[in-house]
Structure formats: C-alpha cells, structure tokens
Design a protein around this motif. Structure first.
Motif, mmCIF file in Angstrom:
data_model
loop_
_atom_site.group_PDB
_atom_site.id
_atom_site.type_symbol
_atom_site.label_atom_id
_atom_site.label_comp_id
_atom_site.label_asym_id
_atom_site.label_seq_id
_atom_site.Cartn_x
_atom_site.Cartn_y
_atom_site.Cartn_z
ATOM 1 N N UNK A 180 -3.342 -34.481 7.713
ATOM 2 C CA UNK A 180 -2.865 -35.236 8.879
ATOM 3 C C UNK A 180 -1.794 -34.459 9.636
ATOM 4 N N UNK A 181 -0.899 -33.820 8.925
ATOM 5 C CA UNK A 181 0.155 -33.025 9.560
ATOM 6 C C UNK A 181 -0.455 -31.848 10.320
ATOM 7 N N UNK A 182 -1.464 -31.226 9.740
ATOM 8 C CA UNK A 182 -2.143 -30.116 10.415
ATOM 9 C C UNK A 182 -2.818 -30.617 11.689
ATOM 10 N N UNK A 183 -3.507 -31.746 11.602
ATOM 11 C CA UNK A 183 -4.175 -32.314 12.777
ATOM 12 C C UNK A 183 -3.178 -32.650 13.871
ATOM 13 N N UNK A 184 -2.033 -33.202 13.511
ATOM 14 C CA UNK A 184 -1.020 -33.572 14.503
ATOM 15 C C UNK A 184 -0.492 -32.346 15.234
ATOM 16 N N UNK B 43 -8.959 -31.036 -10.028
ATOM 17 C CA UNK B 43 -10.161 -30.239 -9.831
ATOM 18 C C UNK B 43 -10.717 -30.321 -8.405
ATOM 19 N N UNK B 44 -9.858 -30.666 -7.436
ATOM 20 C CA UNK B 44 -10.260 -30.696 -6.035
ATOM 21 C C UNK B 44 -10.219 -29.275 -5.492
ATOM 22 N N UNK B 45 -11.268 -28.873 -4.818
ATOM 23 C CA UNK B 45 -11.316 -27.572 -4.143
ATOM 24 C C UNK B 45 -10.598 -27.748 -2.806
ATOM 25 N N UNK B 46 -9.308 -27.424 -2.772
ATOM 26 C CA UNK B 46 -8.501 -27.662 -1.584
ATOM 27 C C UNK B 46 -8.952 -26.820 -0.397
ATOM 28 N N UNK B 47 -9.491 -25.637 -0.657
ATOM 29 C CA UNK B 47 -9.974 -24.797 0.438
ATOM 30 C C UNK B 47 -11.070 -25.519 1.205
ATOM 31 N N UNK C 55 -9.691 -28.787 3.106
ATOM 32 C CA UNK C 55 -9.027 -28.568 4.383
ATOM 33 C C UNK C 55 -9.988 -28.011 5.428
ATOM 34 N N UNK C 56 -10.969 -27.243 5.024
ATOM 35 C CA UNK C 56 -11.943 -26.717 5.966
ATOM 36 C C UNK C 56 -12.772 -27.847 6.576
ATOM 37 N N UNK C 57 -13.015 -28.891 5.810
ATOM 38 C CA UNK C 57 -13.840 -30.008 6.290
ATOM 39 C C UNK C 57 -13.021 -31.133 6.916
ATOM 40 N N UNK C 58 -11.709 -31.055 6.814
ATOM 41 C CA UNK C 58 -10.852 -32.128 7.361
ATOM 42 C C UNK C 58 -10.681 -32.002 8.850
#
Length: 71
Positions: free
Chosen positions: A37-41, A61-65, A68-71
C-alpha cells in the motif's frame, strides 16, 4: 498488474529504495500488504527493495518477490 508507460515521463522521476526487513514491521508483525500500500501511494518510477525473502519460515514461506510484483 501490468503498468503501461506514461506517454510523457515525469520531469522529476520518483525513486524509492526501501529495506523492508522481510515485511516484518517494528511491531514484529509480518504484513506485506502495508508495504504494498505504501508503494502504491508513492507510485515510484523506480523501486528498489532490500531484504525480500523468497519463501522462508520467518515470512510464512511467502515469496515476497512475487507478492510485490503482482501487487
């Protein structure tokens, strides 16, 4: 989500560099959505993230890469 380049670039591009500490906040809560959300803002033209896990125990076990690429 796919970003389509603007027809005219910004006069002053926004660059965002952030050490996200594996999406674990100062409150010790794992919450990648608040970072997304902060990145989007801020809508940066260039984004650099540090400490992004690819699926570790401490990040459930979340693939954060990919997250964030799909967010």
């Amino acid at each position: 989500i796919q970003r389509i380049p603007e027809s005219t670039p910004r006069e002053h591009p926004i660059v965002m560099i952030w050490n996200i500490h594996n999406a674990i906040g100062v409150d010790d809560v794992f919450d990648p959505e608040r970072i997304a959300e902060e990145i989007k803002q801020n809508d940066p033209d260039i984004l650099g993230l540090n400490e992004v896990d690819l699926g570790a125990l401490k990040t459930s076990f979340v693939d954060l890469t990919s997250y964030f690429a799909l967010s």
